[in-house]
Design a protein around this motif. Structure first.
Motif, PDB file in Angstrom:
ATOM      1  N   MET A 117      43.005  55.117  56.698  1.00 50.38           N
ATOM      2  CA  MET A 117      41.601  55.180  57.140  1.00 50.38           C
ATOM      3  C   MET A 117      40.736  55.237  55.644  1.00 50.38           C
ATOM      4  O   MET A 117      40.008  54.279  55.142  1.00 50.38           O
ATOM      5  N   GLU A 118      40.850  56.392  54.990  1.00 52.13           N
ATOM      6  CA  GLU A 118      40.084  56.708  53.896  1.00 52.13           C
ATOM      7  C   GLU A 118      40.593  55.733  52.696  1.00 52.13           C
ATOM      8  O   GLU A 118      39.782  55.245  51.867  1.00 52.13           O
ATOM      9  N   PHE A 119      42.025  55.325  52.444  1.00 54.88           N
ATOM     10  CA  PHE A 119      42.483  54.652  51.524  1.00 54.88           C
ATOM     11  C   PHE A 119      41.695  53.184  51.547  1.00 54.88           C
ATOM     12  O   PHE A 119      41.252  52.836  50.523  1.00 54.88           O
ATOM     13  N   ARG A 120      41.899  52.692  52.700  1.00 54.30           N
ATOM     14  CA  ARG A 120      41.610  51.418  52.961  1.00 54.30           C
ATOM     15  C   ARG A 120      39.861  51.335  52.639  1.00 54.30           C
ATOM     16  O   ARG A 120      39.413  50.281  52.118  1.00 54.30           O
ATOM     17  N   GLU A 121      39.261  52.335  53.386  1.00 56.69           N
ATOM     18  CA  GLU A 121      37.868  51.997  53.028  1.00 56.69           C
ATOM     19  C   GLU A 121      37.322  52.451  51.416  1.00 56.69           C
ATOM     20  O   GLU A 121      36.544  51.542  50.849  1.00 56.69           O
ATOM     21  N   TYR A 122      38.022  53.507  50.761  1.00 54.75           N
ATOM     22  CA  TYR A 122      38.044  53.685  49.343  1.00 54.75           C
ATOM     23  C   TYR A 122      38.023  52.292  48.434  1.00 54.75           C
ATOM     24  O   TYR A 122      37.594  51.883  47.578  1.00 54.75           O
ATOM     25  N   PHE A 123      39.480  51.625  48.864  1.00 55.29           N
ATOM     26  CA  PHE A 123      39.815  50.521  47.879  1.00 55.29           C
ATOM     27  C   PHE A 123      38.881  49.267  48.255  1.00 55.29           C
ATOM     28  O   PHE A 123      38.441  48.394  47.312  1.00 55.29           O
ATOM     29  N   GLN A 124      38.218  49.206  49.326  1.00 51.86           N
ATOM     30  CA  GLN A 124      37.434  47.991  49.609  1.00 51.86           C
ATOM     31  C   GLN A 124      36.240  48.160  48.883  1.00 51.86           C
ATOM     32  O   GLN A 124      35.611  46.859  48.658  1.00 51.86           O
ATOM     33  N   ARG A 125      35.784  49.295  48.549  1.00 57.87           N
ATOM     34  CA  ARG A 125      34.743  49.210  47.366  1.00 57.87           C
ATOM     35  C   ARG A 125      34.959  48.518  46.232  1.00 57.87           C
ATOM     36  O   ARG A 125      33.944  47.952  45.509  1.00 57.87           O
ATOM     37  N   PHE A 126      36.178  48.395  45.740  1.00 53.07           N
ATOM     38  CA  PHE A 126      36.566  47.804  44.539  1.00 53.07           C
ATOM     39  C   PHE A 126      37.139  46.408  44.640  1.00 53.07           C
ATOM     40  O   PHE A 126      37.457  45.407  44.078  1.00 53.07           O
ATOM     41  N   ASP A 127      37.464  46.061  46.125  1.00 52.78           N
ATOM     42  CA  ASP A 127      38.299  44.615  46.315  1.00 52.78           C
ATOM     43  C   ASP A 127      37.239  43.477  46.121  1.00 52.78           C
ATOM     44  O   ASP A 127      36.423  43.655  47.029  1.00 52.78           O
ATOM     45  N   GLN A 128      37.582  42.596  45.104  1.00 47.15           N
ATOM     46  CA  GLN A 128      36.547  41.418  45.211  1.00 47.15           C
ATOM     47  C   GLN A 128      37.169  40.143  45.842  1.00 47.15           C
ATOM     48  O   GLN A 128      36.720  39.091  45.510  1.00 47.15           O
ATOM     49  N   GLY A 129      38.653  40.343  46.475  1.00 45.63           N
ATOM     50  CA  GLY A 129      39.459  39.146  46.906  1.00 45.63           C
ATOM     51  C   GLY A 129      38.946  38.780  48.446  1.00 45.63           C
ATOM     52  O   GLY A 129      38.221  39.011  49.022  1.00 45.63           O
TER      53      GLY A 129
END
Length: 176
Positions: free
Chosen positions: A164-176
């Motif tokens: 859960m936390e990995f996905r949430e954290y990465f989404q902060r940077f995902d521009q795709g």
């Protein structure tokens, strides 16, 4: 390749294409139902595709591919560092986690240098190849032992939190 790179390669030779493929297959099987590992594997594939795209492109296309690669690698590494590596430290070893943080830092520095270079030049291609080689070895380490150790040894509740936390954290940077 620098003098220190040659020493490191002699002490810990890079994994072969076959070894990397075997590690990936094994982690793919182990990661079924482990969203954090599935997400990391998907990002590793995207990173590999962007290296290929950068190598094949010319001029502005190469610059755009490297910018996209830098955004993805930086977001990916920051999510791993914040969420996954503390568990690698606990379930795979502090030395593994320390090495992982250091490799991420050096990749960020090398990517920043690459972005200052003229795409397509010999120096640019050598830098791109150097970064790709380092990333391949890092990915191999994650896929062959560090992530499997977390999957095998961390309690299910912990792995669910990581996912859960990995996905949430990465989404902060995902521009795709």
């Amino acid at each position: 390749m620098s003098f220190l790179d040659r020493i490191a390669a002699a002490l810990a030779p890079a994994a072969s294409d076959e070894q990397r493929a075997d590690a990936r297959r094994q982690l793919e099987e182990l990661s079924v139902g482990e969203p954090f590992a599935e997400d990391i594997l998907a990002q590793h594939r995207q990173i590999e595709a962007l290296f290929a795209e950068a190598r094949e492109a010319a001029g502005p296309g190469a610059e755009a591919a490297v910018r996209e690669l830098a955004v993805l690698l930086n977001g990916h590494s920051m999510a791993e560092e914040a969420v996954v590596y503390p568990d690698i430290s606990e379930h795979s070893g502090k030395a593994h986690a320390g090495m992982a943080y250091e490799e991420h830092a050096m990749t960020k520095v090398q990517l920043a240098e690459l972005q200052k270079m003229a795409p397509g030049t010999r120096e640019w291609r050598e830098k791109l190849d150097h970064i790709e080689s380092a990333v391949q070895q890092h990915v191999y380490q994650e896929e062959s032992s560090w992530l499997p150790d977390v999957i095998r040894h961390a309690p299910v509740e912990e792995r669910q939190r990581i996912s859960m936390e990995f996905r949430e954290y990465f989404q902060r940077f995902d521009q795709g």
